[in-house]
Design an enzyme around this catalytic site. Structure first.
Site, mmCIF file in Angstrom:
data_model
loop_
_atom_site.group_PDB
_atom_site.id
_atom_site.type_symbol
_atom_site.label_atom_id
_atom_site.label_comp_id
_atom_site.label_asym_id
_atom_site.label_seq_id
_atom_site.Cartn_x
_atom_site.Cartn_y
_atom_site.Cartn_z
ATOM 1 N N VAL A 100 50.426 -9.288 1.784
ATOM 2 C CA VAL A 100 50.612 -8.920 0.381
ATOM 3 C C VAL A 100 51.615 -9.850 -0.282
ATOM 4 O O VAL A 100 51.430 -10.283 -1.429
ATOM 5 C CB VAL A 100 51.059 -7.447 0.258
ATOM 6 C CG1 VAL A 100 51.511 -7.126 -1.167
ATOM 7 C CG2 VAL A 100 49.919 -6.514 0.657
ATOM 8 N N GLU A 101 52.681 -10.190 0.429
ATOM 9 C CA GLU A 101 53.730 -11.016 -0.165
ATOM 10 C C GLU A 101 53.261 -12.434 -0.481
ATOM 11 O O GLU A 101 53.501 -12.938 -1.586
ATOM 12 C CB GLU A 101 54.944 -11.071 0.772
ATOM 13 C CG GLU A 101 55.728 -9.776 0.867
ATOM 14 C CD GLU A 101 56.476 -9.444 -0.409
ATOM 15 O OE1 GLU A 101 56.678 -10.348 -1.251
ATOM 16 O OE2 GLU A 101 56.855 -8.273 -0.576
ATOM 17 N N THR A 102 52.618 -13.096 0.483
ATOM 18 C CA THR A 102 52.351 -14.536 0.299
ATOM 19 C C THR A 102 50.982 -14.987 0.762
ATOM 20 O O THR A 102 50.750 -16.191 0.892
ATOM 21 C CB THR A 102 53.400 -15.374 1.054
ATOM 22 O OG1 THR A 102 53.318 -15.094 2.462
ATOM 23 C CG2 THR A 102 54.802 -15.116 0.550
#
Length: 383
Positions: free
Chosen positions: A154-156
């Site tokens: 989700v982050e990167t």
């Protein structure tokens, strides 16, 4: 759905034919005056956008640099030089603002951004590459692999989208020119700017070259600098913490972050729930938002129907509402571990996306393992 390229080409040719003047009329038109070299050059070279303004010798930055250097034992000239080269970025000021009032939240659309085939495939590849690190992290901190994989995805997008902003620019902008129109968070970003410079000097990095998000987050797991200094770990034992290119360090650091914020091994993050039909009772359960505040018995007394796991839950629960635009909302009962996920990003939608992506990657991994077990020869064949 966009038209096929062949169709677009045909449309373009027809448009050109209709737009072109008849040959006779074209011959009657006077020839255009040849463009001068000056005009041609102007057409070929569009004017470059002006560079963002340097902070330079601004008095408040110079004072901050001197105090920081004394407080943290850094070289004062080095700190001053780093901040003098920072630039104020209007893009960062714009991106940090909240969405316009009245913007509808949509969990189904938000989920679809992350739980999609390309990200699931990338998550499976990341899990396969870092299987040993994920297993060691679970053994040490009790955090399941799918949770770590979900966060990094989700982050990167597993390192594909780590941010293009110079961290020193982003943090200086938010520390010293935080935009009006929302609650002022400049003290928070001043602390993060300080932690960033401490980290850069300790790791021997060029502070002007480190890039990340518009808010100053860095690396595969998008750690803010304070978390880099407090919670990032050298999980591969090479003497350095590298969250930008080292997946092993990223895995250990994410698991350590969650454990430090109270992750409980073996505890489900959510349970299925049907909310109370009575609007007043539902509102009472929703009032604490993501903070677990009610026992399963209190859920039942309010008219909420938990699944078997929720009814057997020994701790407190939160009724979490996820809006779906014009459609009916979705609901889950969040445990203490759901609350821990929101310590990473204070959003129930974020926490749910982490869980959904992690589960999807885990399912893809189980299917891949089952296929390999069914046909060992095929799995061993070279690509």
């Amino acid at each position: 759905m966009p038209a096929p390229k062949s169709a677009l080409a045909s449309i373009a040719l027809i448009a050109l034919a209709l737009a072109a003047p008849p040959a006779a009329l074209a011959a009657e038109k006077p020839a255009r005056k040849p463009a001068t070299a000056k005009h041609a050059a102007a057409k070929k070279k569009p004017r470059a956008a002006p560079a963002a303004p340097l902070y330079g010798e601004r008095e408040d930055l110079r004072r901050f640099a001197a105090e920081l250097a004394e407080r943290r034992g850094l070289d004062a000239d080095w700190v001053a030089a780093q901040l003098a080269q920072a630039r104020r970025l209007e893009t960062v000021q714009r991106l940090v603002m909240p969405p316009p009032a009245g913007t509808a939240k949509d969990w189904a659309a938000y989920r679809a951004r992350f739980v999609e085939p390309r990200r699931i495939a990338a998550g499976l590849a990341f899990w396969q590459q870092h299987e040993d690190a994920l297993a060691r992290a679970q053994a040490r901190w009790g955090v399941p692999p799918q949770i770590v994989v979900g966060i990094i995805g989700v982050e990167t997008f597993y390192g594909r989208i780590m941010g293009r902003f110079r961290i020193v620019d982003a943090l200086a902008t938010l520390a010293f020119d935080f935009p009006g129109g929302r609650s002022d968070r400049s003290p928070f970003f001043r602390r993060e700017l300080e932690e960033f410079l401490v980290w850069a000097q300790r790791e021997g990095l060029d502070a002007q070259q480190v890039r990340g998000s518009f808010a100053g987050a860095i690396g595969l797991p998008q750690f803010m600098p304070s978390n880099l200094n407090r919670l990032a770990v050298d999980f591969d034992g090479d003497g350095h913490v590298d969250l930008g290119g080292n997946g092993v360090d990223a895995v250990g650091s994410v698991a350590n972050f969650l454990a430090a914020h109270g992750w409980q091994p073996g505890l489900a993050a959510t349970h299925a729930v049907a909310p109370p039909v009575d609007t007043a009772a539902r509102a009472r359960l929703l009032a604490p938002d993501i903070e677990p505040s009610f026992t399963p018995a209190e859920f039942a007394a309010a008219g909420a129907e938990l699944d078997a796991g929720g009814r057997a839950h020994a701790g407190l629960l939160a009724l979490v509402e996820l809006q779906n635009g014009a459609a009916a909302p979705s609901y889950v009962a969040g445990t203490a571990n759901f609350r821990v996920l929101t310590r990473y990003n204070a959003s129930s939608y974020y926490a749910m996306a982490v869980l959904a992506l992690g589960d999807a990657v885990a399912q893809a991994r189980a299917a891949a393992l089952a296929a390999a077990a069914a046909d060992p020869a095929a799995s061993a064949a070279p690509n």
